[in-house]
Design an enzyme around this catalytic site. Structure first.
Site, PDB file in Angstrom:
ATOM      1  N   GLU A 139     -23.628 -13.762  -9.557  1.00 62.46           N
ATOM      2  CA  GLU A 139     -23.814 -14.995  -8.404  1.00 62.46           C
ATOM      3  C   GLU A 139     -22.539 -15.560  -7.585  1.00 62.46           C
ATOM      4  O   GLU A 139     -21.343 -16.019  -8.013  1.00 62.46           O
ATOM      5  CB  GLU A 139     -24.267 -16.733  -8.583  1.00 62.46           C
ATOM      6  CG  GLU A 139     -25.914 -15.328  -9.431  1.00 62.46           C
ATOM      7  CD  GLU A 139     -26.721 -16.540 -10.054  1.00 62.46           C
ATOM      8  OE1 GLU A 139     -26.470 -18.116  -9.623  1.00 62.46           O
ATOM      9  OE2 GLU A 139     -26.906 -17.144 -10.667  1.00 62.46           O
ATOM     10  N   CYS A 193     -18.006 -20.608  -4.331  1.00 61.08           N
ATOM     11  CA  CYS A 193     -17.918 -20.375  -5.756  1.00 61.08           C
ATOM     12  C   CYS A 193     -18.310 -19.314  -6.323  1.00 61.08           C
ATOM     13  O   CYS A 193     -19.438 -18.420  -6.140  1.00 61.08           O
ATOM     14  CB  CYS A 193     -19.202 -21.569  -6.437  1.00 61.08           C
ATOM     15  SG  CYS A 193     -19.634 -21.610  -7.629  1.00 61.08           S
ATOM     16  N   CYS A 229     -21.699 -14.895 -20.478  1.00 59.04           N
ATOM     17  CA  CYS A 229     -20.782 -15.507 -20.766  1.00 59.04           C
ATOM     18  C   CYS A 229     -20.620 -15.743 -22.594  1.00 59.04           C
ATOM     19  O   CYS A 229     -22.446 -16.018 -22.851  1.00 59.04           O
ATOM     20  CB  CYS A 229     -20.867 -17.330 -19.795  1.00 59.04           C
ATOM     21  SG  CYS A 229     -19.416 -18.508 -20.803  1.00 59.04           S
ATOM     22  N   CYS A 235     -22.560 -22.992 -24.026  1.00 56.29           N
ATOM     23  CA  CYS A 235     -22.566 -24.150 -23.696  1.00 56.29           C
ATOM     24  C   CYS A 235     -24.453 -24.674 -23.413  1.00 56.29           C
ATOM     25  O   CYS A 235     -25.011 -23.549 -23.068  1.00 56.29           O
ATOM     26  CB  CYS A 235     -22.464 -24.481 -22.457  1.00 56.29           C
ATOM     27  SG  CYS A 235     -19.813 -24.456 -23.166  1.00 56.29           S
ATOM     28  N   CYS A 262     -26.628 -24.612 -19.850  1.00 52.28           N
ATOM     29  CA  CYS A 262     -25.810 -23.683 -19.244  1.00 52.28           C
ATOM     30  C   CYS A 262     -26.356 -22.472 -19.247  1.00 52.28           C
ATOM     31  O   CYS A 262     -27.111 -21.883 -20.184  1.00 52.28           O
ATOM     32  CB  CYS A 262     -24.846 -23.501 -19.625  1.00 52.28           C
ATOM     33  SG  CYS A 262     -23.641 -21.753 -18.187  1.00 52.28           S
ATOM     34  N   CYS A 266     -25.499 -22.695 -11.443  1.00 52.22           N
ATOM     35  CA  CYS A 266     -25.006 -21.580 -11.918  1.00 52.22           C
ATOM     36  C   CYS A 266     -26.309 -20.814 -13.274  1.00 52.22           C
ATOM     37  O   CYS A 266     -26.467 -20.873 -13.785  1.00 52.22           O
ATOM     38  CB  CYS A 266     -24.126 -22.964 -12.772  1.00 52.22           C
ATOM     39  SG  CYS A 266     -23.650 -23.832 -13.265  1.00 52.22           S
TER      40      CYS A 266
HETATM   41  N1  SAH Z   1     -17.253 -21.552 -17.873  1.00 49.67           N
HETATM   42  C1  SAH Z   1     -16.690 -22.808 -16.702  1.00 49.67           C
HETATM   43  C2  SAH Z   1     -17.086 -23.029 -14.998  1.00 49.67           C
HETATM   44  C3  SAH Z   1     -17.584 -21.811 -15.069  1.00 49.67           C
HETATM   45  S1  SAH Z   1     -19.910 -23.420 -14.770  1.00 49.67           S
HETATM   46  C4  SAH Z   1     -16.693 -23.936 -17.087  1.00 49.67           C
HETATM   47  O1  SAH Z   1     -17.430 -23.946 -18.484  1.00 49.67           O
HETATM   48  O2  SAH Z   1     -16.759 -24.598 -16.955  1.00 49.67           O
HETATM   49  C5  SAH Z   1     -19.179 -24.860 -13.868  1.00 49.67           C
HETATM   50  C6  SAH Z   1     -19.635 -25.569 -14.122  1.00 49.67           C
HETATM   51  O3  SAH Z   1     -20.973 -25.460 -14.184  1.00 49.67           O
HETATM   52  C7  SAH Z   1     -19.594 -26.451 -15.836  1.00 49.67           C
HETATM   53  O4  SAH Z   1     -19.149 -27.737 -15.765  1.00 49.67           O
HETATM   54  C8  SAH Z   1     -20.171 -26.238 -16.658  1.00 49.67           C
HETATM   55  O5  SAH Z   1     -20.434 -27.000 -17.410  1.00 49.67           O
HETATM   56  C9  SAH Z   1     -21.241 -26.732 -15.248  1.00 49.67           C
HETATM   57  N2  SAH Z   1     -22.776 -26.236 -15.492  1.00 49.67           N
HETATM   58  C10 SAH Z   1     -23.405 -25.399 -16.416  1.00 49.67           C
HETATM   59  N3  SAH Z   1     -24.318 -25.310 -16.304  1.00 49.67           N
HETATM   60  C11 SAH Z   1     -24.813 -26.538 -16.073  1.00 49.67           C
HETATM   61  C12 SAH Z   1     -25.982 -27.027 -15.904  1.00 49.67           C
HETATM   62  N4  SAH Z   1     -27.894 -26.909 -16.352  1.00 49.67           N
HETATM   63  N5  SAH Z   1     -26.687 -28.549 -14.974  1.00 49.67           N
HETATM   64  C13 SAH Z   1     -25.276 -28.919 -14.641  1.00 49.67           C
HETATM   65  N6  SAH Z   1     -24.032 -27.853 -14.702  1.00 49.67           N
HETATM   66  C14 SAH Z   1     -23.652 -27.343 -15.093  1.00 49.67           C
END
Ligand code: SAH
Length: 346
Positions: free
Chosen positions: A91, A104, A111, A115, A118, A332
């Protein structure tokens, strides 16, 4: 193995051209077309067929084709599902701001950071993107937009620091004045907190903006939602980020996704303020995007504001992220997942 010209620096392309017995100046001619979105050696204008044939034996140009494009009706956000040569999809999101277009981009298919909130990590890591594939997302989106993209945020799917070698190469490529020529200060890389790579980036002296996905302030609570916290503690992470800002004189952004009942209470805001006190920093509060794969909910706006105000009162800069492309699942990993779901349903 054939080389992807999109992954080569100008110098590397020159060496390749010379190695097949062609004059150096051809490489500059070819290089300038790569960033314009030429997707096969055959399409390169103004070079002889013989050269194209010879070059095709040792090189190719990777594609970053538009598999699907969604345009927001609420704002001017566009979401691209980009198809890679092996059929994998990533994406890429184009956002319009007063200061220009911002893109972006993704660095991995899937990944492996895990987390809990995510969508990108649910099926684990499929593979790393090459430098040319990271760059290719910008080339494709810019060609489609018909307008220069001036800012890059590396916040799509994947953990950029888990693909460090290709990321470093990408930084060199994207900055090339004969290529896309995007200044490092217009690039932000976001990490869930791989401390050695933060330190490495500081040493590299590539002055991009650093964003840290913090999302919790206490060690135990962070480990619960972000497994990477078990490898690198909150304390180590903040120390590395502060060292980065001191070395680069760049303000570090801390991303903080607010989750109802998990990390949105006033005490946590106070703790956050305490952690960041005295450092060149900025907190980006993101009311969590709710996804169907988990039960995390966003707090109401009153609670979000309250959290922000506590930070501001404690002299920490804090903004609430404006949500763009809500109607096209701008955030994301959500759209790619729905495509994967549909594909498996068929
Ligand atoms: N792996 C990297 C970059 C990709 S995620 C990182 O962790 O920073 C980009 C941002 O989106 C990160 O801050 C991540 O924690 C956040 N993110 C992921 N899932 C999300 C969600 N469901 N709602 C809001 N932010 C989210």
């Amino acid at each position: 193995m054939k080389k992807d010209i999109k992954s080569l620096t100008g110098q590397e392309l020159k060496e390749l051209i010379v190695s097949i017995g062609e004059p150096k100046y051809r490489s500059e001619q070819i290089y300038s077309f790569i960033s314009k979105g030429i997707e096969s050696i055959d399409q390169i204008p103004n070079i002889p067929k013989k050269l194209k044939d010879k070059l095709s034996e040792v090189a190719y140009i990777s594609k970053a084709g538009i598999y699907q494009k969604l345009e927001s009706q609420e704002d001017e956000t566009k979401k691209y599902l980009i198809e890679l040569d092996d059929g994998n999809i990533v994406e890429t999101v184009l956002m319009k701001y007063k200061h220009g277009l911002s893109l972006c981009i993704s660095t991995q298919v899937g990944c492996r950071m895990g987390c809990k909130f995510c969508a990108s990590t649910i099926d684990g890591l499929v593979r790393n993107l090459t430098a040319g594939e990271i760059l290719g997302q910008i080339i494709t989106a810019q060609k489609d937009a018909g307008e220069r993209i001036s800012n890059i945020v590396i916040m799509g799917s994947g953990e950029p620091f888990d693909n460090m070698e290709n990321l470093e190469k990408f930084f060199v490529l994207v900055h090339d004045e004969k290529g896309l020529n995007i200044g490092y200060r217009h690039i932000t890389v976001s990490t869930c907190g791989l401390v050695p790579q933060i330190q490495r980036l500081a040493e590299l002296e590539i002055p991009v903006n650093l964003a840290i996905s913090l999302h919790q302030t206490s060690q135990d609570a962070r480990e619960e939602i972000m497994p990477i916290g078990k490898s690198y503690s909150v304390e180590e992470l903040i120390r590395a980020a502060k060292a980065y800002s001191e070395k680069t004189k760049r303000r570090v952004t801390y991303e903080y996704a607010l989750i109802r009942g998990v990390n949105d209470n006033p005490q946590t805001a106070m703790q956050l303020a305490k952690l960041l006190r005295g450092s060149l920093s900025h907190v980006n509060i993101i009311p969590i995007n709710e996804i169907k794969e988990n039960d995390f909910k966003r707090p109401d706006m009153k609670k979000v504001k309250e959290f922000q105000n506590i930070l501001i009162k404690n002299n920490i800069e804090a903004t609430v992220r404006r949500e763009l492309g809500r109607d096209i699942a701008g955030a994301c990993g959500q759209l790619r997942r729905s495509i994967i779901d549909n594909k498996t349903e068929i």
